[in-house]
Every structure is written in C-alpha cells, then in structure tokens.
Design a protein around this motif. Structure first.
Motif, PDB file in Angstrom:
ATOM      1  N   TYR A  41       0.798  -1.243   0.000  1.00  0.00           N
ATOM      2  CA  TYR A  41       0.000   0.000   0.000  1.00  0.00           C
ATOM      3  C   TYR A  41       0.824   1.284   0.000  1.00  0.00           C
ATOM      4  O   TYR A  41       0.691   2.120   0.884  1.00  0.00           O
ATOM      5  CB  TYR A  41      -1.001  -0.041   1.159  1.00  0.00           C
ATOM      6  CG  TYR A  41      -1.894  -1.260   1.056  1.00  0.00           C
ATOM      7  CD1 TYR A  41      -3.035  -1.234   0.269  1.00  0.00           C
ATOM      8  CD2 TYR A  41      -1.548  -2.454   1.686  1.00  0.00           C
ATOM      9  CE1 TYR A  41      -3.840  -2.362   0.135  1.00  0.00           C
ATOM     10  CE2 TYR A  41      -2.343  -3.598   1.549  1.00  0.00           C
ATOM     11  CZ  TYR A  41      -3.481  -3.539   0.783  1.00  0.00           C
ATOM     12  OH  TYR A  41      -4.257  -4.654   0.641  1.00  0.00           O
ATOM     13  N   PHE A  49      -5.574  -0.711  -5.363  1.00  0.00           N
ATOM     14  CA  PHE A  49      -6.551  -1.410  -4.526  1.00  0.00           C
ATOM     15  C   PHE A  49      -7.951  -0.790  -4.681  1.00  0.00           C
ATOM     16  O   PHE A  49      -8.948  -1.510  -4.722  1.00  0.00           O
ATOM     17  CB  PHE A  49      -6.110  -1.451  -3.066  1.00  0.00           C
ATOM     18  CG  PHE A  49      -7.067  -2.221  -2.196  1.00  0.00           C
ATOM     19  CD1 PHE A  49      -7.440  -3.526  -2.511  1.00  0.00           C
ATOM     20  CD2 PHE A  49      -7.638  -1.639  -1.072  1.00  0.00           C
ATOM     21  CE1 PHE A  49      -8.356  -4.236  -1.740  1.00  0.00           C
ATOM     22  CE2 PHE A  49      -8.557  -2.341  -0.295  1.00  0.00           C
ATOM     23  CZ  PHE A  49      -8.908  -3.631  -0.629  1.00  0.00           C
ATOM     24  N   ILE A  52      -9.225  -2.355  -7.695  1.00  0.00           N
ATOM     25  CA  ILE A  52      -9.625  -3.750  -7.451  1.00  0.00           C
ATOM     26  C   ILE A  52     -11.042  -3.795  -6.888  1.00  0.00           C
ATOM     27  O   ILE A  52     -11.879  -4.610  -7.305  1.00  0.00           O
ATOM     28  CB  ILE A  52      -8.630  -4.430  -6.466  1.00  0.00           C
ATOM     29  CG1 ILE A  52      -7.300  -4.725  -7.169  1.00  0.00           C
ATOM     30  CG2 ILE A  52      -9.225  -5.703  -5.861  1.00  0.00           C
ATOM     31  CD1 ILE A  52      -6.210  -5.262  -6.255  1.00  0.00           C
ATOM     32  N   TYR A  58     -14.171  -8.908  -8.223  1.00  0.00           N
ATOM     33  CA  TYR A  58     -13.868  -8.716  -6.795  1.00  0.00           C
ATOM     34  C   TYR A  58     -15.161  -8.416  -6.030  1.00  0.00           C
ATOM     35  O   TYR A  58     -15.582  -7.277  -5.866  1.00  0.00           O
ATOM     36  CB  TYR A  58     -12.824  -7.608  -6.599  1.00  0.00           C
ATOM     37  CG  TYR A  58     -12.247  -7.599  -5.197  1.00  0.00           C
ATOM     38  CD1 TYR A  58     -11.305  -8.556  -4.803  1.00  0.00           C
ATOM     39  CD2 TYR A  58     -12.667  -6.671  -4.254  1.00  0.00           C
ATOM     40  CE1 TYR A  58     -10.790  -8.572  -3.514  1.00  0.00           C
ATOM     41  CE2 TYR A  58     -12.160  -6.676  -2.963  1.00  0.00           C
ATOM     42  CZ  TYR A  58     -11.224  -7.632  -2.602  1.00  0.00           C
ATOM     43  OH  TYR A  58     -10.720  -7.651  -1.316  1.00  0.00           O
ATOM     44  N   GLY A 168     -14.192  -5.079   5.751  1.00  0.00           N
ATOM     45  CA  GLY A 168     -13.548  -5.368   4.467  1.00  0.00           C
ATOM     46  C   GLY A 168     -12.712  -6.632   4.414  1.00  0.00           C
ATOM     47  O   GLY A 168     -11.879  -6.777   3.533  1.00  0.00           O
ATOM     48  N   SER A 169     -12.910  -7.543   5.359  1.00  0.00           N
ATOM     49  CA  SER A 169     -12.151  -8.785   5.337  1.00  0.00           C
ATOM     50  C   SER A 169     -10.647  -8.585   5.504  1.00  0.00           C
ATOM     51  O   SER A 169      -9.837  -9.417   5.114  1.00  0.00           O
ATOM     52  CB  SER A 169     -12.418  -9.542   4.024  1.00  0.00           C
ATOM     53  OG  SER A 169     -11.880 -10.827   4.093  1.00  0.00           O
ATOM     54  N   ASN A 170     -10.258  -7.463   6.118  1.00  0.00           N
ATOM     55  CA  ASN A 170      -8.835  -7.269   6.422  1.00  0.00           C
ATOM     56  C   ASN A 170      -8.330  -8.372   7.342  1.00  0.00           C
ATOM     57  O   ASN A 170      -7.150  -8.724   7.300  1.00  0.00           O
ATOM     58  CB  ASN A 170      -8.613  -5.909   7.089  1.00  0.00           C
ATOM     59  CG  ASN A 170      -8.800  -4.773   6.102  1.00  0.00           C
ATOM     60  OD1 ASN A 170      -8.407  -4.882   4.945  1.00  0.00           O
ATOM     61  ND2 ASN A 170      -9.413  -3.698   6.543  1.00  0.00           N
ATOM     62  N   ASN A 173      -6.209 -11.225   5.948  1.00  0.00           N
ATOM     63  CA  ASN A 173      -4.811 -11.098   5.533  1.00  0.00           C
ATOM     64  C   ASN A 173      -3.819 -11.528   6.609  1.00  0.00           C
ATOM     65  O   ASN A 173      -2.612 -11.553   6.386  1.00  0.00           O
ATOM     66  CB  ASN A 173      -4.505  -9.663   5.062  1.00  0.00           C
ATOM     67  CG  ASN A 173      -5.295  -9.266   3.811  1.00  0.00           C
ATOM     68  OD1 ASN A 173      -5.938  -8.237   3.782  1.00  0.00           O
ATOM     69  ND2 ASN A 173      -5.272 -10.105   2.779  1.00  0.00           N
ATOM     70  N   TYR A 213      -9.089 -12.904  -7.279  1.00  0.00           N
ATOM     71  CA  TYR A 213      -7.679 -12.577  -7.051  1.00  0.00           C
ATOM     72  C   TYR A 213      -6.839 -12.744  -8.313  1.00  0.00           C
ATOM     73  O   TYR A 213      -5.610 -12.693  -8.261  1.00  0.00           O
ATOM     74  CB  TYR A 213      -7.123 -13.420  -5.884  1.00  0.00           C
ATOM     75  CG  TYR A 213      -7.786 -12.992  -4.602  1.00  0.00           C
ATOM     76  CD1 TYR A 213      -7.213 -12.002  -3.805  1.00  0.00           C
ATOM     77  CD2 TYR A 213      -9.024 -13.506  -4.214  1.00  0.00           C
ATOM     78  CE1 TYR A 213      -7.837 -11.557  -2.654  1.00  0.00           C
ATOM     79  CE2 TYR A 213      -9.669 -13.065  -3.075  1.00  0.00           C
ATOM     80  CZ  TYR A 213      -9.070 -12.088  -2.300  1.00  0.00           C
ATOM     81  OH  TYR A 213      -9.689 -11.637  -1.166  1.00  0.00           O
ATOM     82  N   THR A 220      -5.180  -6.946 -10.399  1.00  0.00           N
ATOM     83  CA  THR A 220      -4.589  -7.593  -9.219  1.00  0.00           C
ATOM     84  C   THR A 220      -3.130  -7.966  -9.496  1.00  0.00           C
ATOM     85  O   THR A 220      -2.276  -7.849  -8.607  1.00  0.00           O
ATOM     86  CB  THR A 220      -5.415  -8.837  -8.819  1.00  0.00           C
ATOM     87  OG1 THR A 220      -6.794  -8.471  -8.758  1.00  0.00           O
ATOM     88  CG2 THR A 220      -4.974  -9.372  -7.480  1.00  0.00           C
ATOM     89  N   PHE A 223      -1.177  -4.898  -9.057  1.00  0.00           N
ATOM     90  CA  PHE A 223      -1.128  -4.598  -7.620  1.00  0.00           C
ATOM     91  C   PHE A 223      -0.009  -5.407  -6.949  1.00  0.00           C
ATOM     92  O   PHE A 223       0.792  -4.877  -6.174  1.00  0.00           O
ATOM     93  CB  PHE A 223      -2.504  -4.962  -7.053  1.00  0.00           C
ATOM     94  CG  PHE A 223      -2.700  -4.837  -5.574  1.00  0.00           C
ATOM     95  CD1 PHE A 223      -2.692  -3.595  -4.955  1.00  0.00           C
ATOM     96  CD2 PHE A 223      -2.963  -5.967  -4.794  1.00  0.00           C
ATOM     97  CE1 PHE A 223      -2.926  -3.480  -3.585  1.00  0.00           C
ATOM     98  CE2 PHE A 223      -3.201  -5.858  -3.427  1.00  0.00           C
ATOM     99  CZ  PHE A 223      -3.176  -4.613  -2.827  1.00  0.00           C
ATOM    100  N   GLU A 289       1.088 -12.731  -0.345  1.00  0.00           N
ATOM    101  CA  GLU A 289      -0.173 -12.425   0.359  1.00  0.00           C
ATOM    102  C   GLU A 289      -0.969 -13.677   0.707  1.00  0.00           C
ATOM    103  O   GLU A 289      -0.973 -14.647  -0.043  1.00  0.00           O
ATOM    104  CB  GLU A 289      -1.068 -11.508  -0.496  1.00  0.00           C
ATOM    105  CG  GLU A 289      -2.301 -11.003   0.250  1.00  0.00           C
ATOM    106  CD  GLU A 289      -3.168 -10.051  -0.565  1.00  0.00           C
ATOM    107  OE1 GLU A 289      -3.557  -9.007  -0.027  1.00  0.00           O
ATOM    108  OE2 GLU A 289      -3.465 -10.350  -1.735  1.00  0.00           O
ATOM    109  N   SER A 291      -5.051 -14.472   1.823  1.00  0.00           N
ATOM    110  CA  SER A 291      -6.394 -13.913   2.020  1.00  0.00           C
ATOM    111  C   SER A 291      -7.289 -15.067   2.437  1.00  0.00           C
ATOM    112  O   SER A 291      -7.767 -15.810   1.587  1.00  0.00           O
ATOM    113  CB  SER A 291      -6.934 -13.342   0.708  1.00  0.00           C
ATOM    114  OG  SER A 291      -6.512 -12.037   0.515  1.00  0.00           O
TER     115      SER A 291
HETATM  116  C1  AVI Z   1      -7.192  -5.620   1.851  1.00  0.00           C
HETATM  117  N1  AVI Z   1      -7.551  -7.037   1.671  1.00  0.00           N
HETATM  118  C2  AVI Z   1      -8.741  -7.374   2.442  1.00  0.00           C
HETATM  119  C3  AVI Z   1      -7.652  -7.437   0.246  1.00  0.00           C
HETATM  120  C4  AVI Z   1      -8.012  -8.939   0.151  1.00  0.00           C
HETATM  121  O1  AVI Z   1      -9.012  -9.260  -0.473  1.00  0.00           O
HETATM  122  O2  AVI Z   1      -7.314  -9.748   0.752  1.00  0.00           O
HETATM  123  C5  AVI Z   1      -6.376  -7.181  -0.528  1.00  0.00           C
HETATM  124  C6  AVI Z   1      -6.378  -7.739  -1.923  1.00  0.00           C
HETATM  125  N2  AVI Z   1      -5.428  -8.465  -2.459  1.00  0.00           N
HETATM  126  C7  AVI Z   1      -5.738  -8.772  -3.713  1.00  0.00           C
HETATM  127  N3  AVI Z   1      -6.901  -8.289  -3.959  1.00  0.00           N
HETATM  128  C8  AVI Z   1      -7.343  -7.623  -2.868  1.00  0.00           C
END
Ligand code: AVI
Length: 328
Positions: A41, A49, A52, A58, A168-170, A173, A213, A220, A223, A289, A291
């Motif tokens: 970020y 983002f 996205i 998404y 937001g489903s943070n 992560n 994703y 993405t 990103f 990452e 998720s």
């Molecule tokens: C911030 N977070 C909740 C997003 C997720 O869905 O995990 C980040 C993201 N990574 C790829 N797309 C979105």
C-alpha cells in the motif's frame, strides 16, 4: 538502523525505509521467500486497490456494501448501546469510508449520540476521509487518530462505551496464529459494554474466490507486481518487471488464497542502495499475500479463546460475506 544503508543511498535516515529494508532482507532469506502484503500500500498500491474494489470479479467490497445497504438499520441497532448513551465508533483502518458512510448515516438517523474515530497509520488517508465526511455529514463528530491500532485503543478513555469496526475482510490477511493473537489483543481493550464488528469473507465456490484474485483486466497482477516497483524505487533494487509474473491459488482445505510473484527465469537482483543481492531460480516464487476465507463455525471458534461470542451474524442472500457483531 541507518547503518544498514550504504552512504550513497538517498535517504539514509528514513526510518520507514530502514524497516522496509530489514523486512526484505529477512523475507528474501527465508525458504520459501516471503514479503508481507503490508507493503503493497504505497500511493500507487492504494490506487490499484481502489481499482480492485471496483472490479466485476472482486465481490467482497460490493457484497459488504450490499449488507450495509439492506441491513443497515438492524446493524445500527445491534451496535449502538442503550438509547441516549454516548459512545465512540472506532474504525481500524480508515480506508475511503464509502462503506462506513452508510453506517454513519444510519446511526445518525437513529439519533445515536456518538463520535466517529477513524484510526490509521497513514495521515494522508485520514485527512482525505475527514475532509469528505465534513462535506457529506457536517453534523457528525469526527476525531481521527493517526497511530497503530492498539496504541489508539489504549489511548481511548474507558468511561465511554466503544464500538470497534474492522471491515472489508482485512482480518483475512493475517496468518491463523497472528489472527488469533490480533483478536485476543483487540478483546483485551474491550469491556462488557463494548462491541466489535468484523467483516469476514466466507468460503464459497472456489472458482469465484480464485477469480477475485486473478481478474481478467490484470489489475490484481499489477497490484502484486507494484511491490517490486516499490522496492526498486525505495531500496534502489533492479527488479526487471518483465521477468516476473503474478500467480494466485485458492486452497479450499485451508481457506487461503495465496498470491505469489513468480520469477520467469534464473536471475540475480541487486539492491544497490543497500549493498546486497538476491538470487532467484527459474520459477522460484516470492509468497506475497494470504487472504483467508471463513466458515461460520471457524468464526465462532476464533472468537471463543479471545473471550468473545458471536452476537449477530449479518450476511447476504448468497452468503458470500458476513459482518459479525462480537461481544465480550
Ligand atoms: C485488503 N484485503 C482485504 C484485500 C483482500 O481481499 O485480501 C487485498 C487484496 N489483495 C488482492 N486483492 C485484494
């Protein structure tokens, strides 16, 4: 930390750069190599983002927005303490506030007496949010805090109930153990009068999750790859972006989407600013990452050891996403 950087490096006393460098050195010496999605970020990453969140594939943002639109009144009622009791609505990770705006409007229209406290480590994000709130909801009391989450929570007065939002489903992560610790630490700041609202992305058709994703427009991918661009700019690295690609995979057994940067050929990357280099084999990956996606029993099992219980479980008709109210 300045000694980590060579004299030629342009910003030797930049503590954030030193932290990033320490993270990269450690992460790239691991097997498998790893970098944290926390570093996605920068300005460009935050812009990507935002993009996205608008993508057709998404679904999480749109779905959570729908839950707030359709069930706002019930969510507001579930969150607000007894009528007339003033409270603080603390949001961890301020974002651009589009979703929260729905909730704020709802609480205002229910006559709730509250102060909105967005918390973020980025002063820029907070300033933008405060500005748009002043315009859109001039009657709202806003007290932003620029700090990390727990420092902000520790600094709040405890004679006023608080409602903590983590949307937001943070939460997805975090790795499982970090997630449990995070929730435990969060719960330690709550009293029996407080409430917590967390957004969880739910397990569903694995193909739908995977597509979210690995979108068809490649946003993405951009990103994920932007992380390497950031290392080039901030650490003087020489990642050749044409030699890397985005790869992502959803594992329905663990509920994890894992994203990677894949080295398309054998290569060595120099971190000129920091005086070190890193070799990659052909098709070696950097894991960037996680998720996680959840089931309701998993959410209940996550809450229990933190001393929390699920009070309300707001979900959409397809059960893609859940906004869960937790209480000590
Ligand atoms: C911030 N977070 C909740 C997003 C997720 O869905 O995990 C980040 C993201 N990574 C790829 N797309 C979105």
């Amino acid at each position: 930390p300045t000694s980590l950087l060579a004299d030629t490096f342009p910003s030797p006393d930049d503590q954030a750069t030193a932290q990033l460098l320490a993270h990269v050195r450690e992460g790239l010496s691991r097997q498998p190599k790893t970098l944290s999605s926390m570093y996605f970020y920068d300005d460009e990453g935050s812009r990507l983002f935002q993009q996205i969140m608008q993508l057709p594939e998404y679904y999480p943002t749109r779905t959570e927005f729908g839950i707030f639109t359709e069930q706002g009144a019930a969510i507001g009622a579930a969150l607000a303490p007894a009528a007339g009791t003033p409270f603080r609505l603390v949001e961890l990770g301020a974002g651009d506030g589009t979703k929260t705006m729905l909730l704020l409007r709802e609480l205002l229209s229910q006559g709730a007496d509250f102060t909105y406290v967005p918390v973020d480590i980025s002063g820029g994000a907070l300033a933008g949010l405060a500005e748009s709130l002043r315009r859109e909801l001039p009657e709202l009391r806003v007290e932003p805090i620029e700090a990390d989450y727990f420092a902000a929570l520790a600094g709040l007065r405890d004679d006023e109930p608080k409602v903590v939002l983590f949307l937001g489903s943070n939460i997805g992560n975090f790795l499982p153990q970090d997630r449990q610790e995070f929730l435990q630490q969060l719960a330690s700041h709550l009293t029996s009068a407080d409430r917590l609202l967390i957004g969880f992305d739910l397990q569903k058709d694995p193909r739908i999750i995977r597509a979210a994703y690995d979108d068809s427009q490649g946003v993405t991918a951009a990103f994920n790859l932007n992380l390497l661009r950031r290392l080039n700019r901030e650490l003087g690295a020489d990642f050749d972006l044409t030699a890397w690609e985005h790869y992502t995979d959803y594992d329905p057994l663990s509920g994890a989407v894992r994203s990677y940067l894949v080295s398309r050929r054998a290569q060595t990357v120099q971190f000129a600013g920091a005086g070190f280099s890193c070799g990659f084999a052909a098709w070696e990956v950097i894991h960037t990452e996680n998720s996680y996606k959840f089931t309701r029993p998993q959410i209940e099992a996550l809450a229990r050891p933190a001393g929390l219980r699920v009070q309300h479980f707001f979900t959409d008709a397809r059960q893609y996403f859940a906004d869960v109210v937790l209480m000590p």
